[in-house]
Write a protein that holds these residues in place. Structure first.
Motif, short mmCIF file in Angstrom:
data_model
loop_
_atom_site.label_atom_id
_atom_site.label_comp_id
_atom_site.label_asym_id
_atom_site.label_seq_id
_atom_site.Cartn_x
_atom_site.Cartn_y
_atom_site.Cartn_z
N GLY A 1 0.86 -1.08 -0.04
CA GLY A 1 0.08 -0.01 0.11
C GLY A 1 0.86 1.33 -0.05
O GLY A 1 2.09 1.08 0.03
N TYR A 2 0.17 2.45 0.01
CA TYR A 2 0.96 3.64 -0.08
C TYR A 2 0.14 4.75 0.52
O TYR A 2 -0.88 4.72 0.64
N PHE A 3 0.85 5.66 1.02
CA PHE A 3 0.40 7.06 1.03
C PHE A 3 1.39 8.12 0.36
O PHE A 3 2.54 8.02 0.18
N LEU A 4 0.80 8.98 -0.41
CA LEU A 4 1.50 10.08 -0.90
C LEU A 4 0.75 11.54 -0.46
O LEU A 4 -0.44 11.76 -0.64
N MET A 5 1.58 12.18 0.06
CA MET A 5 1.10 13.46 0.56
C MET A 5 1.93 14.70 -0.10
O MET A 5 3.18 14.61 -0.37
N GLY A 6 0.95 15.41 -0.94
CA GLY A 6 1.80 16.45 -1.48
C GLY A 6 1.40 17.81 -1.49
O GLY A 6 -0.06 18.11 -0.62
N TYR A 7 1.87 18.82 -1.94
CA TYR A 7 1.51 20.26 -1.77
C TYR A 7 0.35 20.46 -2.89
O TYR A 7 -0.52 21.37 -2.51
N ASN A 8 0.42 19.92 -3.97
CA ASN A 8 -0.60 19.96 -4.86
C ASN A 8 -1.80 18.98 -5.30
O ASN A 8 -1.16 17.66 -4.92
N GLU A 9 -2.58 19.14 -5.78
CA GLU A 9 -3.59 18.20 -6.00
C GLU A 9 -3.12 17.56 -7.37
O GLU A 9 -2.56 17.93 -8.28
N LYS A 10 -3.27 16.05 -7.38
CA LYS A 10 -2.83 15.29 -8.64
C LYS A 10 -3.69 15.46 -9.68
O LYS A 10 -4.84 15.36 -9.61
N LEU A 11 -3.15 15.60 -10.86
CA LEU A 11 -3.83 15.49 -12.20
C LEU A 11 -4.17 14.16 -12.43
O LEU A 11 -5.41 13.76 -12.98
N PHE A 12 -3.43 13.04 -12.22
CA PHE A 12 -3.55 11.82 -12.45
C PHE A 12 -3.37 10.95 -11.15
O PHE A 12 -2.62 11.13 -10.41
N LEU A 13 -4.43 10.18 -10.85
CA LEU A 13 -4.54 9.70 -9.49
C LEU A 13 -3.42 8.43 -9.34
O LEU A 13 -3.26 7.68 -10.14
#
Length: 598
Positions: A175-187
């Protein structure tokens, strides 16, 4: 005893600190010097963190994936086990590098049916306002409504409500977590995150492969080199002093500073070492950073700049944060940018000369560097006789610091060498007169016959570890009796159980009460150079044992407990570690050669 038991992950745009139990307690996005998303490091209650919680049956261990900046935290409870691989994506793409303002936590299922809970508690903008998080269809969004508006996004293949509510999660597959500053265009997907992990791994393996192979201390040199790379900022070529702000030099005191800036001195020393390891692009980018900073030929260099070349670094306090272990104030910005420190010209000229000497056939910015060289000589010629704040940034009185004078000499000495590389013979005679004048002045005024040593400043009886560098910069030979007796005097006055004070005289904040890590490395190097090689290596081995569980050093070490103190990880400490390790390794090589001849 609590220590700075953290690993650093990053992508040359920002960084995060991950505790030995897998908690992200410090992270600023989108860049190193942005406001924090997680700052539990500076306030246990309101700072915010991203934690992985398991029950007491689990054993937790941590290591780096070899030759990379990927941090692996291993969780084991009997037959149930999993790993969390923390990293910030970085890899080559067509027109540069992919280094997005985000971090990935990749959960690798190893065996059984392990379970964990998550505490996901971002507190944006240094926790100044209230941060609220909302579960949406594709992500969890967090936003703050304080003086400044900010957001961050969390993507995961785990149940988002279970994550936010801290419920138990059973891990039966990756599994994963991705934490970012921007909303992703591609999930994101598990497969995509695994690809990001592999690409990032390949990037670091390729980068580390450039390091020479030494006979001794390869592991320590490699880890320190990666740490220095993680403190470099790709966009501008700047190099940070450390990834944090306000970690105190001594618990409970006020020596707490923001180190997320580019000091010309620290950065130039880092670049010189990284150049020796073969990382030429870092050096090229840093020199361009300097060229861009000096548009006017008569403009004086500041001692430090923001990572995006900012010249004004206004200092203020975040009084709502308790500080690391209650050590306040928490500072953002650094008022030292206004200080006058004459040593930076010599340190910068040393880097310019080193790069030109190594790569004289490739001088694409040679004209700019020659212009900077002439400008530095002009500034030094006008100001070398004036007092300054010195390398340790005394905030009150100016003095004639020996280190500053020696580095003024270095500026002229290296300028002469650069003039010879460029065949600018007309400057050599004029500059040679100045070089001899500064050298004579130092020998006459910095040497104190009463203590039989070069001292901290003209007319002072106080010792200063920075004076040890006069040999490294070529001002004096290691076997010169004056240098040998200076090393001995510094050992007598500043060494405490093998750890060095910077100095022991009172400064603006009283008496220093912790060891400055780079000074101990300087001392070890000096012992090695004057011929006390066994003693030096014994000290080196002992000092290495004071690093944290991942081989990382902060700025300071407590004399008694040996806990790490000050900002972390510290570029100064790791560049000096590399210098020491290379010295010992080169000695080993000479012995091997002699044995083979025999």
């Amino acid at each position: 005893m609590e220590n700075l038991d953290y690993g650093i992950i990053g992508n040359c745009r920002s960084a995060a600190l991950v505790s030995k139990t897998g908690a992200i307690d410090w992270c600023c996005l989108p860049e190193f010097d942005s406001s924090s998303v997680f700052a539990k490091l500076l306030d246990d209650e309101i700072g915010g963190s991203f934690e992985i919680l398991v029950d007491d049956s689990y054993t937790i261990t941590q290591r780096y994936k070899k030759h990379t900046a990927i941090l692996i935290t291993h969780f084991q409870s009997g037959e149930h086990s999993f790993e969390v691989r923390d990293f910030m994506p970085r890899y080559r793409k067509e027109n540069g590098y992919n280094s997005p303002p985000e971090l990935v936590r990749f959960f690798k299922h190893l065996s059984g049916k392990p379970s964990f809970r998550v505490r996901y508690d971002p507190r944006l903008e240094y926790a100044l306002g209230r941060t609220e998080s909302y579960v949406k269809k594709n992500f969890i969004v967090s936003l703050t409504h304080g003086e400044k508006f900010d957001t961050c996004f969390l993507y995961t293949n785990f149940n988002k409500n279970a994550v936010m509510e801290g419920r138990e999660i059973l891990l039966e597959a990756d599994g994963y977590f991705l934490m970012g500053y921007n909303e992703k265009l591609f999930l994101p997907t598990v497969r995509k995150m695994y690809t990001e992990l592999e690409r990032t791994k390949v990037y670091w393996l390729n980068w580390s492969d450039k390091n020479p192979n030494y006979r001794k201390y390869n592991e320590q040199i490699g880890r320190s080199a990666i740490t220095l790379k993680l403190l470099s900022y790709d966009k501008s070529g700047a190099v940070l002093a450390a990834a944090t702000t306000s970690l105190p030099e001594t618990i409970g005191e006020v020596r707490n500073w923001d180190y997320r800036f580019c000091w010309i001195r620290d950065a130039s020393m880092v670049i010189k070492v990284m150049g020796d390891l073969g990382h030429r692009n870092m050096a090229k980018r840093y020199l361009q950073f300097i060229v861009d900073l000096i548009p006017d030929k008569d403009e004086k260099l500041q001692i430090m700049y923001g990572i995006n070349k900012e010249k004004k670094l206004t200092e203020f306090s975040l009084d709502h944060l308790a500080g690391y272990k209650g050590s306040s104030p928490v500072r953002v910005g650094n008022a030292a940018y206004k200080q006058k420190q004459n040593d930076i010209y010599g340190i910068l000229m040393d880097v310019i000369y080193e790069q030109l000497a190594k790569y004289s056939n490739d001088t694409e910015n040679g004209e700019e560097l020659w212009g900077i060289t002439k400008g530095i000589v002009w500034i030094v010629s006008k100001h070398w006789q004036e007092p300054d704040k010195g390398i340790w940034e005394f905030r009150s009185e100016d003095r004639h610091f020996t280190f500053s004078k020696v580095l003024c000499w270095v500026a002229i000495d290296r300028a002469l060498k650069v003039a010879r590389i460029f065949r600018k013979t007309s400057k050599i005679e004029e500059w040679s007169v100045l070089e001899r004048q500064i050298r004579r002045d130092i020998h006459e005024n910095a040497w104190n016959p009463q203590v039989n040593a070069f001292t901290q400043s003209y007319g002072s009886p106080d010792m200063d570890a920075a004076v040890l560098l006069m040999e490294s910069y070529g001002f004096i030979h290691a076997k010169d009796p004056k240098f040998v007796s200076t090393v001995k005097a510094i050992e007598r006055e500043l060494s405490n159980d093998g750890l060095l004070y910077r100095y022991k005289n009172e400064d603006d904040f009283g008496m220093p009460s912790s060891s400055f890590t780079i000074c101990t490395f300087w001392f070890i190097n000096s012992l090695f150079k004057i011929g006390e090689e066994e003693k030096a290596e014994k000290h080196f081995e002992t000092l290495l044992s004071y690093s944290n569980h991942l081989g990382l050093f902060s700025e300071d070490i407590d004399f008694k407990s040996k806990r790490l103190l000050g900002n972390f990880p510290q570029a100064y400490s790791h560049l000096a570690l590399i210098e020491c390790a290379i010295n010992f390794s080169n000695k080993e090589t000479e012995e091997q050669v002699l044995e083979s001849i025999a």
